[in-house]
Structure formats: structure tokens, C-alpha cells
Design an enzyme around this catalytic site. Structure first.
Site, short mmCIF file in Angstrom:
data_model
loop_
_atom_site.label_atom_id
_atom_site.label_comp_id
_atom_site.label_asym_id
_atom_site.label_seq_id
_atom_site.Cartn_x
_atom_site.Cartn_y
_atom_site.Cartn_z
N ASN A 179 50.20 40.01 29.97
CA ASN A 179 48.96 40.24 29.54
C ASN A 179 48.33 39.58 28.44
O ASN A 179 47.52 39.91 27.73
CB ASN A 179 48.51 41.87 29.53
CG ASN A 179 49.14 42.71 30.57
OD1 ASN A 179 49.05 42.24 31.82
ND2 ASN A 179 49.43 43.71 30.34
N ARG A 180 49.01 38.62 28.07
CA ARG A 180 48.86 37.48 26.87
C ARG A 180 48.62 38.40 25.67
O ARG A 180 48.08 38.02 24.62
CB ARG A 180 47.51 36.90 27.07
CG ARG A 180 47.63 36.13 28.46
CD ARG A 180 46.54 34.86 28.27
NE ARG A 180 46.37 34.13 29.43
CZ ARG A 180 47.59 33.20 29.75
NH1 ARG A 180 48.47 32.86 29.01
NH2 ARG A 180 47.69 32.50 31.07
#
Ligand SMILES: Cc1cc2nc3c(=O)[nH]c(=O)nc-3n(C[C@H](O)[C@H](O)[C@H](O)COP(=O)(O)O)c2cc1C
Length: 201
Positions: A179-180
Site C-alpha cells: 500500500n506504498r
């Protein structure tokens, strides 16, 4: 506060970098010592190119090149540089290093030069790095001349070839996460040791 990822890193970022390089090697990544080297002119124009960083495992970051190249001119003019390593899958990591640079002695350059393949040593004689060539044939001719010149002896260190050592004052270790929401640790020199801070990704 406890921070498991950060706490697992060595308090000395040079040791962490060496460990990550070792894991990149163990993972079989091609040329894990390759990094982007950023330099700048004294009035602030940046430039960047890939280099092979030697001595990482010994925490002694060294780059070898032609002293008459663009990068070498900028390293000498400012005494500053930054490096960026990137190791793709399966590690998915980045390490940034910022610091001052100093030119290695000719003895240090000689020691490294002697470890290079004969063809690479001849290449150092042949290439007017970062300066114009008329065409490919000129480069091939220069290589042939160097080959003939040193045919029956060791290839000596050219006076225009050597290296630079980086004395880091900041590191950043980056680990890809889902999810970065990556993990980032910024280290800055603090006295004899290092301060360490988690940064937003
Ligand atoms: C993976 C890789 C590693 C490289 N390693 C070096 C190096 O260690 N030393 C070097 O002078 N050039 C190296 N080069 C070439 C440089 O990227 C660059 O083209 C050259 O040094 C001239 O740069 P300059 O004109 O900015 O000085 C490498 C290129 C690649 C793609």
C-alpha cells in the site's frame, strides 16, 4: 516507543548498508554495487550517472573513475556528492547516502587499478572520458594503440585515473511495504554516532 523495523537496523547505517548489500549479493542480483552518483556544479546544476561503489562491505565507499571526467570535476569543485542504491525484487530496497568526498591517493588508486582486468586497464588508457570523440573508430584506434604500447608489460596506472572516497553524513534506508506504506529510516551524523528517525514514505 518501540519500532520493530527501525530497532532491527544497526545503529550504524554503514553496517546496515553493508548488510543489505550482502543480502543483495546473496539474492543473486546483478551488480548490486551499482548506484546512481549525484554531483553538482558549484552554482548548483546537478548531474547523475551510475557507478560501481567499491568498499561498501568494509564501510568505505569508493568510486573509481577518470579524474578528467565531468563527475570528477564536480566532485573536486564541490567536495560533495550523493549516492542512491536500488535493489529490485526480491528485496525491493533503496539506500541513499549523502556526504563529503575526498580524492584517494595515487597509491590507493594503484591498488584498485591492479585488481582490474587487463582489458579494463587498457580501456582506462584509451577513453578520454566525458570528452568528444570523432567516431567509434577513434575509440577503437586508441584502444589498439594502448594494447600495442603495453604489449609486453603491465598496464600502468594512467595519471588521470583514480578514485574518490565518500565520508557520509546522512543515510536513508528504504524498504518497500504494501500500500506504498514503505519503511524509511533517516540517519544523520551526531557526534561520534548517528541519530535515527522514521520518515513518512
Ligand atoms: C552499472 C554502471 C556502472 C558504471 N560504473 C562506473 C564506474 O564505476 N566508474 C565510471 O567512471 N563510470 C562508470 N559507469 C559509466 C558512468 O555511468 C558514466 O557514463 C561515465 O562515468 C561518465 O560520466 P560523467 O561524464 O558524468 O563523468 C557505469 C555505468 C553503469 C551503467
Amino acid at each position: 516507543m518501540s519500532d520493530a523495523w527501525l530497532d532491527a537496523l544497526d545503529p550504524d547505517p554503514g553496517i546496515s548498508l553493508a548488510a543489505w548489500l550482502g543480502e543483495a549479493r546473496a539474492a543473486g542480483l546483478h551488480e548490486p554495487e551499482a548506484a546512481a552518483l549525484a554531483t553538482a556544479t558549484p552554482d548548483g546544476w546537478p548531474s547523475v550517472r551510475m557507478v560501481l561503489v567499491r568498499g561498501v562491505a568494509e564501510q568505505d565507499l569508493r568510486v573509481y573513475t577518470n579524474h578528467e571526467s565531468r563527475k570528477a570535476g564536480e566532485l573536486r569543485a564541490t567536495g560533495r556528492a550523493a549516492l542512491c542504491f536500488h535493489w529490485s525484487l526480491p528485496l525491493h530496497r533503496q539506500v541513499r547516502v549523502e556526504g563529503r568526498v575526498e580524492r584517494l591517493t595515487d597509491d590507493e588508486a594503484q591498488r584498485y587499478f591492479d585488481t582490474r582486468a587487463r582489458e579494463s586497464r587498457l580501456g582506462a588508457w584509451a577513453s578520454p572520458q566525458s570528452r568528444p570523440l570523432a567516431d567509434r573508430a577513434e575509440l577503437d584506434r586508441r584502444y589498439a594503440e594502448a594494447t600495442e604500447r603495453f604489449a609486453d608489460r603491465e598496464v600502468p596506472l594512467p595519471e588521470w585515473w583514480g578514485g574518490y572516497r565518500m565520508i557520509p553524513h546522512a543515510f536513508e534506508l528504504w524498504q518497500n511495504r504494501p500500500n506504498r506504506l514503505h519503511d524509511r529510516a533517516r540517519y544523520e551524523r551526531a557526534g561520534d554516532g548517528w541519530s535515527r528517525t522514521r520518515l513518512g514514505p
